[in-house]
Design a protein around this motif. Structure first.
Motif, PDB file in Angstrom:
ATOM      1  N   GLY A 461      43.265  21.172  71.575  1.00 13.08           N
ATOM      2  CA  GLY A 461      44.409  22.268  70.870  1.00 13.08           C
ATOM      3  C   GLY A 461      44.216  22.833  69.225  1.00 13.08           C
ATOM      4  O   GLY A 461      43.401  22.182  68.746  1.00 13.08           O
ATOM      5  N   GLU A 462      45.614  23.302  68.600  1.00 16.52           N
ATOM      6  CA  GLU A 462      45.136  24.196  67.484  1.00 16.52           C
ATOM      7  C   GLU A 462      45.578  22.487  66.346  1.00 16.52           C
ATOM      8  O   GLU A 462      46.157  21.721  66.766  1.00 16.52           O
ATOM      9  CB  GLU A 462      46.133  25.194  66.329  1.00 16.52           C
ATOM     10  N   ARG A 463      44.559  22.615  65.211  1.00 14.84           N
ATOM     11  CA  ARG A 463      44.379  21.152  64.406  1.00 14.84           C
ATOM     12  C   ARG A 463      45.514  21.729  63.061  1.00 14.84           C
ATOM     13  O   ARG A 463      45.529  22.951  62.444  1.00 14.84           O
ATOM     14  CB  ARG A 463      43.083  21.185  63.657  1.00 14.84           C
ATOM     15  N   GLN A 464      45.777  20.646  62.599  1.00 15.45           N
ATOM     16  CA  GLN A 464      46.764  20.449  61.762  1.00 15.45           C
ATOM     17  C   GLN A 464      45.807  21.294  60.167  1.00 15.45           C
ATOM     18  O   GLN A 464      44.229  21.180  60.746  1.00 15.45           O
ATOM     19  CB  GLN A 464      47.363  19.755  60.665  1.00 15.45           C
ATOM     20  N   ARG A 465      45.803  21.681  58.997  1.00 18.34           N
ATOM     21  CA  ARG A 465      44.496  22.341  58.277  1.00 18.34           C
ATOM     22  C   ARG A 465      44.432  21.180  57.745  1.00 18.34           C
ATOM     23  O   ARG A 465      43.318  21.478  57.097  1.00 18.34           O
ATOM     24  CB  ARG A 465      45.375  23.141  56.978  1.00 18.34           C
ATOM     25  N   LYS A 466      44.995  19.651  57.564  1.00 20.00           N
ATOM     26  CA  LYS A 466      44.204  19.240  56.884  1.00 20.00           C
ATOM     27  C   LYS A 466      43.051  18.652  57.816  1.00 20.00           C
ATOM     28  O   LYS A 466      41.530  17.942  56.581  1.00 20.00           O
ATOM     29  CB  LYS A 466      44.901  17.628  56.603  1.00 20.00           C
TER      30      LYS A 466
END
Length: 778
Positions: A461-466
């Motif tokens: 899935g998509e990762r958080q920006r950090k």
């Protein structure tokens, strides 16, 4: 006497070696200096090209962030989303690089992106299937991932090959020539974005920059539409109508003698501007980036193949539609957006630019003139139509790149350092798209792409920006299937001619590349001698290139075609290149131009970062106020959610100050002699709500006042030319006004103690920083 002559001859002979040696020493030193300078310039070029690619990618990501916040801030103000939903987007990208921990995963993704990069038909097919919502992500992957090095021939040629496939698919499906390349499809969006890369924009800036600047400086309108001219005359009181309760008809406007005179005066001026632009383009046609010219050539070829009966007018219209409509004209129409000028032009200048682009497009379309505003230029368009046809024909006169790409790919086979840089989310995104549309892009069940996709685990899935680190993916060409190898590499032996001819040609091309990499090799006598020097190079790329040539020489020896250690081959390759001094001059010019490109990119980066910082500070204020109001159990109405700014109050600025800083970009209702007595008060009773009042010295009451909301200003930023109209008195630059309000009422700085922004689309005022002309109220 004889003894005297003999003595003189002996003395002359004894001096000759000394003179010759000194001369050789001088020549050798000069040659060594040139070679050293050449090596230094090459190193600097490699470094600069890499920095331009990385900075361009960063700017693209920053622009995506700004578009995201432009659409979300208003929702935040109106409680449709929360601060927490935006906070993750504001976290800085991680500074540490990411890694794919699994070695098998590294290899599989290396094979996947090797296939995508060297077999461009996969991306070409994918671009035709993805939705408009998905195209931006694919655009980022293509322009800044797969082919992110804007100045490397290998990646550039593969990108052009992808465009060739995409255009071929589009032309094959077309049923009507007039429908070609009209819609905003994936391929047209990518082609438009391609023209906006560093090389394309630097060409327009260097060739047309001065002409566009002079056009913007013109204060007199160039409007040619009779109704618009007539309306302006009525507004200014220069003419009067007998009947005032009816709409203006074209016949009435055209019959007015003042309108006729205005058109008569303006037509020669417009014609001269258009001709100056065309002359500049014609004189600098050799500087147009190769890729843009080759795309024009590809469009012409594909039209002729699909529509053999197409007229020259239709073909030129298609070429002009790409070159002018998608490349040249947008820069003329909005020069500030392409950093030709520092600030958005005023309304008169904007319209003048539009008038000029319309005429250029009409010339390119070679269509009959039907618009009322164009009728006075009908004879001009017809007179210069053939001239533009010739220019478009010359524009397409470039060689193909396919043979050069074969050489580039053959060289790449020996390299182990070819890589691309992608974030985790980009890797997962393209993986998901390939799985979603695999039935449309794979050719068979044994397709190498399908084999690699089956070996990969499902995308995460998509990762958080950090956590969305950038990963260096080493491209892996070790796939065992022959389909894994690029078609241009599989066809490397298919260069025109028999095996001996093709191998000889291959060696010459490789030698030319070696001479450019290491010019000292140009001063040897045979290929073998040049290779000995290349093997001593400190650069691994040069040594590996020498090994490639060695392999081809062995092949020639086995064929019995290598004589005199390859001296003839060496001589032929050497003759195809200019001198080292000329090569050095060429690369020095390239370095000089690229430094300008990089400077422009950095200016734009600074502007984008400053805009993003304003959003961050604004959200900090919102978050603090939300916490404060929760503690007080107060009402949660929209305007009360915001913390009262620390630097709240009023701030006074003179008209001259705001004009110098580019905040006021146009003044209409104030005579020049009175502007020094005009000043403005900026105030804010609540954060997010501002009032601007205009005053005249000595008068207690305001001449005019305007209340503005932050969300309205942010919404205005979506427009191409964002201006705030103060009821006809002045026009304000929305972006500069936003930064002024941010510094004054959120940051708490002394307002305009430094320039608003030197990089608001370009360089700002050179008059020095503004200072508040009055004390702020407590």
């Amino acid at each position: 006497m004889a003894s005297m002559i003999s003595d003189l001859v002996s003395r002359i002979k004894s001096k000759r070696p000394t003179v010759t040696e000194d001369s050789r020493d001088g020549v050798g030193k000069a040659l060594a200096d040139i070679n050293d300078e050449y090596s230094r310039v090459q190193r600097e070029l490699r470094k600069l090209k890499n920095e331009i690619s990385q900075q361009s990618r960063k700017n693209f990501e920053l622009e995506n962030d700004l578009r995201f916040f432009d659409s979300k801030i208003a929702h935040l103000i109106n409680h449709r989303i929360t601060v927490e939903e935006l906070e993750n987007r504001l976290v800085e990208s991680p500074s540490l690089p990411g890694y794919l921990q699994d070695s098998l995963l590294n290899q599989l993704y290396g094979q996947l992106f090797f296939l995508l990069q060297t077999n461009p038909f996969y991306i070409a097919k994918l671009s035709r299937e993805v939705s408009l919502k998905e195209i931006d992500g694919l655009l980022q992957l293509v322009m800044f991932g797969l082919y992110g090095n804007h100045y490397e021939d290998r990646e550039e040629f593969h990108l052009l090959s992808m465009f060739e496939h995409s255009l071929t698919y589009e032309f094959q499906e077309a049923t009507d020539i007039n429908s070609l390349m009209r819609a905003n499809t994936g391929v047209t969006k990518m082609m438009t974005n391609y023209t906006r890369r560093g090389p394309g924009q630097e060409y327009v800036k260097s060739s047309l920059g001065s002409v566009i600047e002079n056009l913007v400086k013109m204060s007199d309108p160039l409007e040619l539409h009779p109704i618009k001219i007539y309306q302006d005359l009525l507004d200014n009181g220069e003419v009067k109508r007998a009947v005032t309760d009816q709409n203006i008809l074209i016949d009435e406007a055209e019959a007015n003698p003042v309108v006729q005179q205005k058109i008569k005066e303006r037509v020669p001026v417009v014609q001269e501007i258009v001709l100056s632009i065309l002359r500049q383009l014609k004189n600098t046609i050799g500087d147009v980036p190769f890729g843009i010219r080759w795309l024009c050539k590809a469009i012409r070829r594909l039209i002729k193949e699909k529509f053999p009966d197409a007229s020259a007018e239709h073909i030129n219209s298609m070429i002009g539609g790409f070159f002018f409509l998608r490349y040249i004209n947008p820069t003329i129409a909005t020069p500030h957006a392409y950093r030709i000028i520092p600030n958005p032009p005023g309304s008169v200048s904007r319209r003048n630019c539009t008038v000029v682009t319309k005429i250029i497009q009409k010339l390119a379309n070679t269509a009959s003139v039907r618009e009322a505003s164009m009728l006075p230029l009908e004879s001009f368009v017809k007179a210069h139509n053939d001239e533009l046809k010739e220019f478009l024909g010359d524009l397409c006169d470039v060689p193909d790149f396919h043979e050069a790409l074969q050489v580039e790919e053959y060289i790449a086979l020996s390299r182990r350092d070819i890589h691309i840089e992608l974030s985790f989310n980009e890797i997962n995104s393209v993986h998901a798209l390939l799985l979603k549309y695999q039935d449309h892009i794979v050719q068979s069940q044994s397709d190498a792409m399908l084999v690699v996709l089956r070996g990969l685990p499902a995308p995460s899935g998509e990762r958080q920006r950090k956590d969305n680190s950038v990963v260096k993916v080493i491209l892996d060409n070790s796939c065992s299937q022959v389909e894994c190898m690029s078609p241009v590499v599989r066809g490397i032996d298919l260069v025109a001619g028999d095996e001996v001819t093709s191998t000889m040609k291959q060696v010459k091309l490789l030698l030319v590349r070696l001479f450019k990499m290491l010019p000292r090799c140009m001063h040897e006598s045979t290929v073998r001698d040049a290779l000995k020097l290349a093997y001593k190079s400190t650069l691994e790329e040069t040594r590996m290139h020498a090994q490639l040539i060695e392999g081809e020489l062995i092949r020639l020896e086995q064929l019995g075609e290598l004589a005199d250690g390859g001296s003839l081959l060496y001589k032929q390759a050497r003759q195809s290149l200019p001198s080292v001094r000329d090569l050095l001059f060429h690369y020095q010019n390239e370095l000089k131009n690229l430094k300008k490109v990089f400077e422009t990119i950095l200016q734009h980066t600074e502007f984008l970062v400053e805009q993003l910082d304003a959003y961050k500070e604004y959200l900090v204020a919102v978050r603090a106020k939300v916490g404060e109001m929760q503690q007080l159990h107060a009402s949660s109405s929209g305007s009360n959610l915001f913390r009262r700014a620390k630097n709240n109050g009023t701030h006074k600025f003179t008209h001259t100050q705001l004009e110098k800083e580019g905040i006021i970009i146009e003044t209409h209702g104030i005579p020049q002699e009175r502007r020094s007595n005009i000043y403005y008060i900026f105030s804010s009773t609540e954060p997010g709500i501002y009032k601007i009042t205009m005053h005249y010295k000595g008068h207690p009451k305001a001449i005019y006042q305007k209340c503005i909301h932050l969300e309205d200003l942010l919404e205005l930023q979506h427009l191409r030319d964002p201006v705030l109209d103060m009821e006809g008195f002045v026009l304000l630059n929305v972006r500069r006004t936003l930064l002024l309000l941010n510094r004054t009422f959120i940051k708490g700085e002394t307002p305009l103690s430094r320039p608003i922004s030197r990089h608001f689309g370009g360089l700002g005022s050179t008059s020095g920083p503004l200072r508040t002309s009055g004390r702020q109220s407590k």
